[in-house]
Design a protein around this motif. Structure first.
Motif, PDB file in Angstrom:
ATOM      1  N   UNK A 122     -11.883  -7.107  -4.072  1.00 43.96           N
ATOM      2  CA  UNK A 122     -11.669  -8.102  -3.024  1.00 43.96           C
ATOM      3  C   UNK A 122     -12.769  -7.960  -1.976  1.00 43.96           C
ATOM      4  N   UNK A 123     -13.372  -9.060  -1.534  1.00 46.83           N
ATOM      5  CA  UNK A 123     -14.431  -9.011  -0.537  1.00 46.83           C
ATOM      6  C   UNK A 123     -13.862  -8.541   0.792  1.00 46.83           C
ATOM      7  N   UNK A 124     -14.458  -7.476   1.358  1.00 52.23           N
ATOM      8  CA  UNK A 124     -13.932  -6.889   2.583  1.00 52.23           C
ATOM      9  C   UNK A 124     -13.928  -7.879   3.745  1.00 52.23           C
ATOM     10  N   UNK A 125     -14.880  -8.810   3.753  1.00 51.30           N
ATOM     11  CA  UNK A 125     -14.952  -9.775   4.845  1.00 51.30           C
ATOM     12  C   UNK A 125     -13.753 -10.709   4.864  1.00 51.30           C
ATOM     13  N   UNK A 126     -13.043 -10.800   3.756  1.00 57.26           N
ATOM     14  CA  UNK A 126     -11.890 -11.688   3.663  1.00 57.26           C
ATOM     15  C   UNK A 126     -10.576 -10.998   4.019  1.00 57.26           C
ATOM     16  N   UNK A 127     -10.625  -9.699   4.317  1.00 58.06           N
ATOM     17  CA  UNK A 127      -9.407  -8.933   4.542  1.00 58.06           C
ATOM     18  C   UNK A 127      -9.127  -8.789   6.032  1.00 58.06           C
ATOM     19  N   UNK A 128      -7.892  -9.086   6.429  1.00 52.22           N
ATOM     20  CA  UNK A 128      -7.433  -8.815   7.782  1.00 52.22           C
ATOM     21  C   UNK A 128      -6.781  -7.429   7.748  1.00 52.22           C
ATOM     22  N   UNK A 129      -7.505  -6.415   8.195  1.00 51.98           N
ATOM     23  CA  UNK A 129      -7.029  -5.043   8.055  1.00 51.98           C
ATOM     24  C   UNK A 129      -5.890  -4.695   9.003  1.00 51.98           C
ATOM     25  N   UNK A 130      -5.494  -5.643   9.847  1.00 52.78           N
ATOM     26  CA  UNK A 130      -4.333  -5.413  10.705  1.00 52.78           C
ATOM     27  C   UNK A 130      -3.036  -5.779  10.007  1.00 52.78           C
ATOM     28  N   UNK A 131      -3.113  -6.434   8.852  1.00 49.77           N
ATOM     29  CA  UNK A 131      -1.909  -6.821   8.113  1.00 49.77           C
ATOM     30  C   UNK A 131      -2.182  -6.834   6.622  1.00 49.77           C
ATOM     31  N   UNK A 132      -2.265  -5.653   6.072  1.00 45.38           N
ATOM     32  CA  UNK A 132      -2.448  -5.469   4.638  1.00 45.38           C
ATOM     33  C   UNK A 132      -1.169  -4.867   4.048  1.00 45.38           C
ATOM     34  N   UNK A 133      -1.160  -4.696   2.749  1.00 44.32           N
ATOM     35  CA  UNK A 133       0.017  -4.170   2.060  1.00 44.32           C
ATOM     36  C   UNK A 133      -0.342  -2.888   1.310  1.00 44.32           C
ATOM     37  N   UNK A 134       0.521  -1.915   1.391  1.00 42.86           N
ATOM     38  CA  UNK A 134       0.411  -0.709   0.569  1.00 42.86           C
ATOM     39  C   UNK A 134       1.636  -0.651  -0.330  1.00 42.86           C
ATOM     40  N   UNK A 135       1.410  -0.376  -1.596  1.00 45.64           N
ATOM     41  CA  UNK A 135       2.520  -0.161  -2.525  1.00 45.64           C
ATOM     42  C   UNK A 135       2.488   1.295  -2.967  1.00 45.64           C
ATOM     43  N   UNK A 136       3.578   1.993  -2.723  1.00 41.89           N
ATOM     44  CA  UNK A 136       3.759   3.366  -3.188  1.00 41.89           C
ATOM     45  C   UNK A 136       4.900   3.352  -4.186  1.00 41.89           C
ATOM     46  N   UNK A 137       4.659   3.879  -5.368  1.00 38.23           N
ATOM     47  CA  UNK A 137       5.683   3.867  -6.412  1.00 38.23           C
ATOM     48  C   UNK A 137       5.919   5.284  -6.921  1.00 38.23           C
ATOM     49  N   UNK A 138       7.173   5.589  -7.113  1.00 39.14           N
ATOM     50  CA  UNK A 138       7.604   6.928  -7.495  1.00 39.14           C
ATOM     51  C   UNK A 138       8.343   6.850  -8.835  1.00 39.14           C
ATOM     52  N   UNK A 139       7.972   7.707  -9.785  1.00 45.69           N
ATOM     53  CA  UNK A 139       8.595   7.668 -11.105  1.00 45.69           C
ATOM     54  C   UNK A 139      10.023   8.203 -11.040  1.00 45.69           C
ATOM     55  N   UNK A 140      10.936   7.458 -11.645  1.00 42.70           N
ATOM     56  CA  UNK A 140      12.329   7.896 -11.730  1.00 42.70           C
ATOM     57  C   UNK A 140      12.451   9.046 -12.730  1.00 42.70           C
ATOM     58  N   UNK A 141      13.345   9.967 -12.446  1.00 44.08           N
ATOM     59  CA  UNK A 141      13.698  11.057 -13.370  1.00 44.08           C
ATOM     60  C   UNK A 141      12.458  11.741 -13.946  1.00 44.08           C
ATOM     61  N   UNK A 142      11.443  11.947 -13.128  1.00 39.29           N
ATOM     62  CA  UNK A 142      10.181  12.492 -13.628  1.00 39.29           C
ATOM     63  C   UNK A 142      10.317  13.928 -14.133  1.00 39.29           C
ATOM     64  N   UNK A 143      11.264  14.677 -13.583  1.00 38.07           N
ATOM     65  CA  UNK A 143      11.422  16.067 -14.017  1.00 38.07           C
ATOM     66  C   UNK A 143      12.035  16.184 -15.396  1.00 38.07           C
ATOM     67  N   UNK A 144      12.734  15.130 -15.822  1.00 36.21           N
ATOM     68  CA  UNK A 144      13.426  15.186 -17.106  1.00 36.21           C
ATOM     69  C   UNK A 144      12.734  14.353 -18.185  1.00 36.21           C
ATOM     70  N   UNK A 145      11.669  13.669 -17.835  1.00 43.04           N
ATOM     71  CA  UNK A 145      11.013  12.801 -18.805  1.00 43.04           C
ATOM     72  C   UNK A 145       9.513  13.006 -18.835  1.00 43.04           C
ATOM     73  N   UNK A 146       8.835  12.281 -19.709  1.00 38.62           N
ATOM     74  CA  UNK A 146       7.377  12.400 -19.810  1.00 38.62           C
ATOM     75  C   UNK A 146       6.671  11.790 -18.605  1.00 38.62           C
TER      76      UNK A 146
END
Length: 254
Positions: A1-25
């Motif tokens: 994404x071109x940085x000039x097109x980004x409003x850095x005061x309102x961006x999105x972060x997605x953090x994802x956590x694996x379910x049952x990671x200790x018991x699965x691959x």
């Protein structure tokens, strides 16, 4: 994404956590491959592993967020936290090194998602990142759209995803039927069972409401003026969990 097109005061972060990671691959490589197909124009900093069983990325568009959520819900093994807010400049070279209110909000959101069956939450870091979205406010509406749409996708079968993929690629129902080696009627029935039409509406609604939430720096505060409810109604929803109908709201506001 071109940085000039980004409003850095309102961006999105997605953090994802694996379910049952200790018991699965380890599912992180699979997830990184899936989210790696999100259009580059929506991505500011690509997804990477940020902890043993966690991935994180920075996105510049609501459409990118929805594309990521769709892929992770399909994999079924992930809790997803979405944070909206700012990011510190100059921008770091990787999401692991980046900082900002959007990152704090995404951390709060993924923790909140742990207690939900659908496993999706949204938080706004421009107020109190740990604050629960006010009922009927912009963040609440966007989160509700993501949760309801995610619940719909979570029920889709492998056959449903097959036909949805073909329709998403622009094939007609008849062409999708030919590709699957089934009748047009059978393909149509698969699309209905997959709630394909409702999925398309859900995508559009989630994008629109995420954009609205990002545009409102006080999204975690009081319900917005256009929320179409009065404070007494919001209190009633807290007490009963029942959303008033449009007729009820009209009657209260007369």
């Amino acid at each position: 994404m071109a940085m000039k097109d980004v409003d850095f005061s309102r961006v999105f972060v997605v953090t994802a956590d694996q379910r049952r990671s200790r018991r699965g691959p380890d599912r992180v490589p699979e997830a990184l491959t899936a989210v790696g197909t999100v259009p580059a124009g929506d991505v500011v900093l690509p997804f990477e592993r940020t902890a043993g069983d966690e991935i994180q990325g920075l996105l510049g568009t609501a459409a990118g967020v929805v594309a990521v959520v769709r892929r992770l819900v399909r994999l079924r093994d992930w809790r997803v936290g979405v944070g909206v807010g700012g990011v510190e400049l100059p921008l770091a070279d990787s999401t692991r090194a980046a900082r900002g209110t959007a990152y704090l909000a995404a951390r709060t959101a993924v923790e909140e998602a742990r207690g939900r069956s659908v496993g999706i939450a949204l938080r706004d870091g421009r107020g109190r990142a740990d604050a629960t979205p006010a009922p009927y406010g912009a963040v609440w509406r966007a989160e509700s759209a993501l949760v309801l749409w995610g619940a719909l996708l979570a029920r889709r079968s492998a056959e449903g995803w097959e036909v949805a993929d073909l329709l998403d690629a622009g094939l007609s129902n008849n062409a999708a039927a030919d590709a699957l080696g089934i009748s047009a009627s059978a393909a149509s029935q698969r699309a209905i069972r997959a709630a394909y039409a409702e999925d398309r509406r859900g995508v559009g609604l989630a994008i629109a409401l995420l954009e609205d939430a990002a545009a409102r720096p006080t999204g975690v505060g009081a319900p917005s003026e256009d929320a179409n409810v009065v404070p007494e109604d919001v209190g009633a929803v807290r007490e009963t969990g029942i959303t008033p109908s449009e007729d009820d709201v009209e009657e209260v506001t007369r």
